[in-house]
Design a protein around this motif. Sequence first.
Motif, PDB file in Angstrom:
ATOM      1  N   LEU A 240      -0.896  58.042  32.715  1.00 45.87           N
ATOM      2  CA  LEU A 240      -0.574  56.722  31.987  1.00 45.87           C
ATOM      3  C   LEU A 240      -2.660  56.442  32.246  1.00 45.87           C
ATOM      4  O   LEU A 240      -2.755  56.965  32.663  1.00 45.87           O
ATOM      5  N   THR A 241      -2.920  55.789  31.096  1.00 43.87           N
ATOM      6  CA  THR A 241      -4.014  55.670  30.932  1.00 43.87           C
ATOM      7  C   THR A 241      -4.273  54.694  32.078  1.00 43.87           C
ATOM      8  O   THR A 241      -3.018  53.775  32.728  1.00 43.87           O
ATOM      9  N   PRO A 242      -5.489  53.847  32.024  1.00 45.25           N
ATOM     10  CA  PRO A 242      -5.151  52.985  33.240  1.00 45.25           C
ATOM     11  C   PRO A 242      -5.181  51.635  33.073  1.00 45.25           C
ATOM     12  O   PRO A 242      -4.392  50.703  33.926  1.00 45.25           O
ATOM     13  N   GLN A 243      -5.334  51.094  32.103  1.00 49.52           N
ATOM     14  CA  GLN A 243      -4.694  50.286  31.341  1.00 49.52           C
ATOM     15  C   GLN A 243      -3.040  50.246  31.366  1.00 49.52           C
ATOM     16  O   GLN A 243      -2.081  49.046  31.715  1.00 49.52           O
ATOM     17  N   GLU A 244      -2.190  51.153  30.853  1.00 47.93           N
ATOM     18  CA  GLU A 244      -1.012  51.681  31.141  1.00 47.93           C
ATOM     19  C   GLU A 244      -0.376  51.296  32.805  1.00 47.93           C
ATOM     20  O   GLU A 244       0.257  50.608  32.355  1.00 47.93           O
ATOM     21  N   GLU A 245      -1.144  52.108  33.228  1.00 43.65           N
ATOM     22  CA  GLU A 245      -1.083  51.999  35.012  1.00 43.65           C
ATOM     23  C   GLU A 245      -1.417  50.088  35.505  1.00 43.65           C
ATOM     24  O   GLU A 245      -0.655  50.031  35.866  1.00 43.65           O
ATOM     25  N   GLU A 246      -1.297  49.668  34.502  1.00 43.33           N
ATOM     26  CA  GLU A 246      -1.649  48.603  35.291  1.00 43.33           C
ATOM     27  C   GLU A 246      -0.807  47.693  34.584  1.00 43.33           C
ATOM     28  O   GLU A 246      -0.142  46.569  35.457  1.00 43.33           O
ATOM     29  N   LYS A 247      -0.531  47.886  33.483  1.00 41.93           N
ATOM     30  CA  LYS A 247       1.175  47.794  32.660  1.00 41.93           C
ATOM     31  C   LYS A 247       2.494  47.799  33.793  1.00 41.93           C
ATOM     32  O   LYS A 247       2.934  46.645  33.799  1.00 41.93           O
ATOM     33  N   LEU A 248       2.038  49.123  34.534  1.00 42.69           N
ATOM     34  CA  LEU A 248       3.041  48.772  34.910  1.00 42.69           C
ATOM     35  C   LEU A 248       3.501  48.219  36.465  1.00 42.69           C
ATOM     36  O   LEU A 248       4.383  47.952  36.811  1.00 42.69           O
ATOM     37  N   ARG A 249       2.361  48.403  36.642  1.00 47.07           N
ATOM     38  CA  ARG A 249       2.002  47.840  38.173  1.00 47.07           C
ATOM     39  C   ARG A 249       1.730  45.724  37.946  1.00 47.07           C
ATOM     40  O   ARG A 249       3.398  45.702  39.039  1.00 47.07           O
ATOM     41  N   GLU A 250       2.359  45.093  36.818  1.00 41.72           N
ATOM     42  CA  GLU A 250       2.183  44.259  36.763  1.00 41.72           C
ATOM     43  C   GLU A 250       4.395  44.178  36.556  1.00 41.72           C
ATOM     44  O   GLU A 250       4.879  42.437  36.933  1.00 41.72           O
TER      45      GLU A 250
ATOM     46  N   VAL B  99      18.141  55.011  39.431  1.00 40.41           N
ATOM     47  CA  VAL B  99      17.568  55.544  38.971  1.00 40.41           C
ATOM     48  C   VAL B  99      18.006  57.317  39.274  1.00 40.41           C
ATOM     49  O   VAL B  99      17.593  57.853  38.709  1.00 40.41           O
ATOM     50  N   LYS B 100      18.709  57.012  39.759  1.00 37.83           N
ATOM     51  CA  LYS B 100      19.584  58.493  40.220  1.00 37.83           C
ATOM     52  C   LYS B 100      18.796  59.457  41.002  1.00 37.83           C
ATOM     53  O   LYS B 100      17.761  59.254  41.879  1.00 37.83           O
ATOM     54  N   HIS B 101      18.258  60.473  40.309  1.00 42.39           N
ATOM     55  CA  HIS B 101      17.530  61.924  40.305  1.00 42.39           C
ATOM     56  C   HIS B 101      16.197  61.155  39.379  1.00 42.39           C
ATOM     57  O   HIS B 101      14.928  62.345  39.473  1.00 42.39           O
ATOM     58  N   ASP B 102      15.684  60.503  38.782  1.00 44.33           N
ATOM     59  CA  ASP B 102      14.904  60.121  38.510  1.00 44.33           C
ATOM     60  C   ASP B 102      13.541  59.849  38.878  1.00 44.33           C
ATOM     61  O   ASP B 102      14.146  59.435  39.837  1.00 44.33           O
ATOM     62  N   HIS B 103      13.284  59.604  38.597  1.00 42.16           N
ATOM     63  CA  HIS B 103      11.254  59.212  38.770  1.00 42.16           C
ATOM     64  C   HIS B 103      11.395  57.643  38.788  1.00 42.16           C
ATOM     65  O   HIS B 103      11.293  57.803  37.296  1.00 42.16           O
ATOM     66  N   PRO B 104      11.409  56.457  39.705  1.00 44.92           N
ATOM     67  CA  PRO B 104      11.236  54.918  39.889  1.00 44.92           C
ATOM     68  C   PRO B 104      10.671  54.578  38.844  1.00 44.92           C
ATOM     69  O   PRO B 104      10.924  53.864  37.622  1.00 44.92           O
ATOM     70  N   ASP B 105       9.089  54.786  38.380  1.00 44.71           N
ATOM     71  CA  ASP B 105       8.374  54.820  37.400  1.00 44.71           C
ATOM     72  C   ASP B 105       8.602  55.271  35.851  1.00 44.71           C
ATOM     73  O   ASP B 105       8.741  54.273  34.969  1.00 44.71           O
ATOM     74  N   ALA B 106       9.263  56.213  35.898  1.00 43.27           N
ATOM     75  CA  ALA B 106       9.627  56.709  34.628  1.00 43.27           C
ATOM     76  C   ALA B 106      10.777  55.786  33.930  1.00 43.27           C
ATOM     77  O   ALA B 106      10.941  55.979  33.230  1.00 43.27           O
ATOM     78  N   LEU B 107      11.393  55.263  34.912  1.00 44.55           N
ATOM     79  CA  LEU B 107      12.656  54.698  34.164  1.00 44.55           C
ATOM     80  C   LEU B 107      12.022  53.093  33.697  1.00 44.55           C
ATOM     81  O   LEU B 107      12.423  53.244  32.931  1.00 44.55           O
ATOM     82  N   LEU B 108      11.290  52.414  34.843  1.00 50.11           N
ATOM     83  CA  LEU B 108      10.734  51.611  34.372  1.00 50.11           C
ATOM     84  C   LEU B 108       9.618  51.656  33.143  1.00 50.11           C
ATOM     85  O   LEU B 108       9.465  51.361  32.214  1.00 50.11           O
ATOM     86  N   LEU B 109       9.254  52.686  32.959  1.00 47.55           N
ATOM     87  CA  LEU B 109       8.573  53.245  31.539  1.00 47.55           C
ATOM     88  C   LEU B 109       8.899  52.961  30.434  1.00 47.55           C
ATOM     89  O   LEU B 109       8.339  53.030  29.491  1.00 47.55           O
ATOM     90  N   ARG B 110       9.994  53.790  30.482  1.00 46.84           N
ATOM     91  CA  ARG B 110      11.129  54.017  29.799  1.00 46.84           C
ATOM     92  C   ARG B 110      11.153  52.510  28.526  1.00 46.84           C
ATOM     93  O   ARG B 110      11.042  52.678  27.752  1.00 46.84           O
ATOM     94  N   PHE B 111      11.066  51.314  29.068  1.00 47.56           N
ATOM     95  CA  PHE B 111      11.173  50.359  28.667  1.00 47.56           C
ATOM     96  C   PHE B 111      10.029  49.072  28.272  1.00 47.56           C
ATOM     97  O   PHE B 111      10.226  49.240  27.309  1.00 47.56           O
TER      98      PHE B 111
ATOM     99  N   LYS C 217       8.946  41.196  27.279  1.00 50.49           N
ATOM    100  CA  LYS C 217      10.047  41.790  26.795  1.00 50.49           C
ATOM    101  C   LYS C 217      10.840  42.705  27.281  1.00 50.49           C
ATOM    102  O   LYS C 217      11.827  43.389  27.520  1.00 50.49           O
ATOM    103  N   ALA C 218       9.631  44.048  28.392  1.00 53.05           N
ATOM    104  CA  ALA C 218      10.354  45.063  28.837  1.00 53.05           C
ATOM    105  C   ALA C 218      11.011  44.577  30.341  1.00 53.05           C
ATOM    106  O   ALA C 218      12.486  45.049  30.784  1.00 53.05           O
ATOM    107  N   LEU C 219      10.612  43.532  31.024  1.00 51.41           N
ATOM    108  CA  LEU C 219      11.527  42.722  32.145  1.00 51.41           C
ATOM    109  C   LEU C 219      13.003  42.733  31.473  1.00 51.41           C
ATOM    110  O   LEU C 219      14.443  42.825  32.175  1.00 51.41           O
ATOM    111  N   VAL C 220      13.022  41.606  30.520  1.00 52.19           N
ATOM    112  CA  VAL C 220      14.925  41.047  30.055  1.00 52.19           C
ATOM    113  C   VAL C 220      15.266  42.770  29.856  1.00 52.19           C
ATOM    114  O   VAL C 220      16.467  42.442  29.756  1.00 52.19           O
ATOM    115  N   MET C 221      14.513  43.587  29.374  1.00 52.99           N
ATOM    116  CA  MET C 221      15.292  44.216  28.694  1.00 52.99           C
ATOM    117  C   MET C 221      16.153  45.535  29.846  1.00 52.99           C
ATOM    118  O   MET C 221      17.642  45.189  30.178  1.00 52.99           O
TER     119      MET C 221
END
Length: 637
Positions: A159-169, A286-298, A308-312
């Motif tokens: 992730l770029t710093p901007q993408e990392e911040e989007k994930l945090r939000e 989540v199962k065996h996946d990385h929790p961050d990876a699951l949110l990043l899909r959305f 929009k990602a939260l709604v989805m």
Amino acid sequence: MPLPLPAAAGVFLGVGAGLAAFLNLLAALELGGLSTKDVSVVRNVASTSSTPDARRLVSGRLTPFALRNFTASAPRARRHAFREQKPPPAYSKQSGSGLWTASIVVGLAIGGALLVPIFRSAPVHNTEERTTSSCDRTDITDSFLVMATNTPAGRPGTLTPQEEEKLRELWALTMKVFGVHGSLVEGSNGVETPAAAPAVTPAAAAPAAEKEKKKSKLHVFSRHKKDKADKTAEFESTTTSGTSTPDIGRLSLSTEDDKFGQTAEFKAAIANIPPENLRTAFWSMVKHDHPDALLLRFLRARKWDIEKALVMMISTMQWRLGEMHVDDKIVKHGELGALTEAANTTDAKAKKNDEDFLVQLRMGKSYLHGLDNAGRPMCIVRARLHKAGEQTEASLEKFTVYTIETARLLLRPPIDTATIVFDMTDFSMANMDYTPVKFMIKCFEANYPESLGTVLVYKAPWVFNAVWSIVRGWLDPVVAGKVSFVKNVDELEKFVPRSQIPKELGGDEDWVYKYPEPVPGENDAMNDEATRQSIEADRTQIVSRYESTILEWIKAGAQAGSIEARRSERDTIAEDLRQNYWKLDPYVRARTLYDRMGVINQGGQLAFYPKAAAAAAPAVTATTAPGGVSTSVDDLD
């Protein structure tokens, strides 16, 4: 060798400028705007050029044609003006360009001479290179502590710093919805765990005086862009300071670009489903996946739009919980459960659904087998085996979700998508059924985002063209762009090694789909309540540790601590979560045909091409279900 990108850009810009100047020069030559001296210089340069078109054009042999094009392209009024125009005065024969015009023409002539050999030797760019790039299976990792070298962008670790911040939000909003946004308290085991937070209530909304053009049924969501800007400013100030998280009721939700009505589903979920249930559904997915990876899909699916990602994501949890019952029924009961229920139930509708689910498995309407060139698991769909109306809609949907959920178990970083091959051999309109197609599209676009790597339509007959023109209109442009039509095995080989293409599809692999029937007792581990509860208790602690890390990250803000250090902390806990899942798996998931085939093994070990030793195990070709009902692979009714 292809021209480097910066050099190519410079060459094309230069050629474009030169071409524009050359057209002006051509017009000037026709209208007598150059002196005899300038024309002589241009012709001398053209005679030394290696491009015959340039020599012919400048030497005057193409000027009548150029003049015709020039006048023909001009508006009628301008052409009339040209006809009535008086002859130019004597001074028009003087040079209006001089050395500047001659220099441009010299550059064009020399550039043309240099470009000819370059473009003759440069290979044509293949748009399929990215799709068909090979992947070494040694790059696959079963640990989140080791990042694969070819991990794609937008994933944990890249992730770029901007993408990392989007994930945090997004995590901040997610924790708010789950009711774990409160302060941290120390648990009895010394581990800081999120304190229980009050349930999210839609009543905490924007001021009542604020009018909406279109009020939602809950009267708590604002759609005004002004409110969105206010919310964003509030979010940035509060999350950075760590004092609070934004109020869910102030999200500016819009129904625009809401293809599947997920905004309404989100509102219904917030209003009707307890936060703890949504939280449970998320961690179950989540199962065996990385929790961050699951949110990043959305996030990737919604182009990094947090709301929009939260709604989805929340609407997906509602879909899994209330509509499909993915984890508590489809995954938990599985094939043996369907076989048992079909034999024992007195409900004719339920019996039909279970039987139709098993029929599709036995005939192999679609199945998971092998890998493509990129290392993605493949799902083969044999369209000719489907007949509209033969199976119930509920059984078709269950079979689709069951296959997708099983395919998720085959994904390992950095591979997080799958390939679908639609085998259209012997396809006719009798096999076309738009209802399951729409459901499949909804699954991949709305509930399993960013899960499709590529879609291969193999040997599609001409009659499918009309079908495709309809289906394409239903697809998101990004999804439609992943569809490729392959006419024969030679074209299919660009995506899948021929040695891994079954002979049924024209390849060299000597493999035929045969359904291994469920074995009585294969799910007995699910009856061991004590062991399951013990492992689930461990998982609850791990989840709490992960949430505590997220809350600390939210509270500290984007500026506190290095991104790498915080990501490493989450990766460590995510690895504990992954290992815990494979311990829990036999107690919460019914065995599938891929467990019986030896593709999925103990501890999550995979064998996409099981060895002969596994095949030598006693094959189960028939079984007697409870109630005395015998089934076999030939029993498709």
